[in-house]
Scaffold this active site. Structure first.
Site, PDB file in Angstrom:
ATOM      1  N   ASP A 154      32.002  42.816  56.111  1.00 13.80           N
ATOM      2  CA  ASP A 154      31.002  41.840  56.546  1.00 13.80           C
ATOM      3  C   ASP A 154      29.582  42.355  56.254  1.00 13.80           C
ATOM      4  O   ASP A 154      29.392  43.486  55.805  1.00 13.80           O
ATOM      5  CB  ASP A 154      31.206  41.596  58.056  1.00 13.80           C
ATOM      6  CG  ASP A 154      31.017  40.133  58.429  1.00 13.80           C
ATOM      7  OD1 ASP A 154      30.243  39.443  57.750  1.00 13.80           O
ATOM      8  OD2 ASP A 154      31.635  39.690  59.418  1.00 13.80           O
ATOM      9  N   ASP A 212      30.545  30.555  58.112  1.00 14.99           N
ATOM     10  CA  ASP A 212      31.843  30.366  58.768  1.00 14.99           C
ATOM     11  C   ASP A 212      32.167  28.877  58.915  1.00 14.99           C
ATOM     12  O   ASP A 212      31.314  28.091  59.333  1.00 14.99           O
ATOM     13  CB  ASP A 212      31.833  30.982  60.169  1.00 14.99           C
ATOM     14  CG  ASP A 212      31.614  32.490  60.153  1.00 14.99           C
ATOM     15  OD1 ASP A 212      31.280  33.037  59.085  1.00 14.99           O
ATOM     16  OD2 ASP A 212      31.773  33.103  61.218  1.00 14.99           O
TER      17      ASP A 212
END
Ligand code: GLA
Length: 408
Positions: A154, A212
């Site tokens: 990430d 997301d």
């Protein structure tokens, strides 16, 4: 002083814009020849991920036939971390993973499945846990020692700047290769620095192209900072040339089956909307990472995730990402070339009411007189032979997915 020739200067400038001059190429690891398939803990479990949950999920991969369908990676997202030991090595949270990660990996491997884990290119993950920046080699070796097969990496807490971003991913890409263990590298930068232009060179096997996906149809930039299914489809436009065997554009995990019960936000989607996500992810040759609690799937969720003819579109060996060939305010037509001159076509209805959608051969760059056998992949029914165009009535927020096979 050496004088640079103009074409070199222009070449360098273009390379700079594309990030090419910055990334030192990481050699391919041979993984992800088709888009990766599996399950990830985040969408349902978030902080509540545990050894028990992950073992249950691995059991279910076999019981439900998901493994047979190609779902392979069982990935633990954020919140597995327990800090570092006295020697600086990463350790799992002992409450959630009391048996340690090696034992869990062994269990997953004993089922013929692969084991994935998560970290971040800064000091802290998105969830505030300890992460891998400046510990890359040590952490990569720890992961390899545990038997990790997949790393999602990430970008929370890391600098905005493009070169530094590429540098951090390239460092981890090289470091993973140096472990000698084949570890699929999943780059999660979310898209702002156009990772499709450099992520493969940085060693990535898949790279997020957008933020997301929440459990909702279409409300970009809402209070939860997730995007809807439709917004992720739209974010995928024009990236198809960067996808192919070894590296794939990733519009995020599947929200199929969450039903507003998951860790991620949104009001939930209906069956047509979840089916649209699955259809479009397959047209996009996207990684298929299930996000729902597969231990408690409804029959409808299982149906959407388990249709072998739909999955075959995603996994087609030609490795082509589909692209949009026609768009109105209400409808989309997408096509994906498949092996043997066949193609998959998606008819997507954005409206709240039924629409008739037509796939014209001309839009799909097919000869007008070409004759194709059309099969509805969700209904699993042959619809006959068509020339020039194929039309269908498509329900609200639904997608019809058909396969066109040339008639000799
Ligand atoms: C980011 C990622 C998500 C998930 C969380 C975990 O938001 O985009 O997919 O991994 O971090 O904290």
């Amino acid at each position: 002083m050496k004088i640079m020739k103009p074409f070199l200067i222009i070449g360098a400038a273009v390379g700079f814009l594309q990030g090419n001059v910055i990334a030192e190429d990481v050699p391919p690891n041979g993984l992800a020849q088709t888009p990766p398939m599996g399950w990830n803990s985040w969408n349902t479990f978030g902080e509540k991920v545990s050894d028990e949950v992950v073992r249950d999920v691995a059991d279910k991969f076999l019981e439900l036939g998901l493994k047979e369908l190609g779902y392979e990676y069982v990935v633990i997202d954020d919140h597995w971390e327990g800090g570092r030991d006295a020697n600086g090595h990463l350790i799992p949270n002992p409450k959630k993973f009391p048996q340690g990660m090696k034992a869990l990996a062994d269990y997953i491997h004993s089922k013929g499945l692969k084991f994935g884990i998560y970290s971040d290119a800064s000091a802290k993950t998105c969830g505030g846990e300890v992460a891998s920046y400046e510990h890359e080699a040590d952490d990569a070796n720890t992961f390899a020692g545990w038997g990790v097969d997949f790393l999602k990496y990430d970008y929370c807490g890391a600098p905005d700047e493009l070169q530094e971003c590429i540098r951090r991913y390239t460092t981890m890409g090289k470091t993973l290769r140096a472990t000698g263990r084949p570890i699929l590298f999943s780059i999660c930068e979310w898209g702002p620095r156009s990772p499709w232009l450099w992520a493969r060179k940085a060693g990535g096997n898949m790279w997020r192209i957008s933020f997301d996906v929440g459990d909702f149809w279409d409300s970009p930039h809402n209070a939860y900072s997730c995007i809807g299914i439709l917004a992720a489809v739209d974010a995928s436009v024009n990236h198809e040339k960067h996808a192919g065997p070894g590296g794939w554009n990733d519009p995020d995990m599947l929200v199929v089956g969450l039903g507003n019960t998951g860790n991620i936000k949104g009001g939930g989607c209906n069956s047509a909307e979840y089916q649209t996500q699955m259809s479009m992810w397959c047209i996009l040759a996207a990684p298929l990472m299930i996000g729902c609690d597969i231990r408690n799937m409804t029959d409808d969720t299982k149906r959407i995730l388990s249709n072998p003819e739909v999955i075959a579109v995603d996994q087609d060996k030609l490795g082509k990402q589909g692209h949009r060939v026609a768009r109105t305010a209400s409808t989309d037509v997408w096509k994906k070339n498949l092996t043997g001159g066949a193609l998959a076509v998606a008819l997507l209805n954005r409206e709240d009411h039924e629409m008739t959608i037509t796939a014209n051969w001309k839009d799909m760059k097919l000869k007008d007189g070409a004759n194709f056998a059309v099969r509805d992949l969700w209904a699993r029914a042959d619809l006959g032979n068509f020339t020039g165009s194929y039309s269908a009535k498509v329900g609200p927020h639904a997608t019809i997915l058909v396969k066109l096979t040339p008639v000799k």
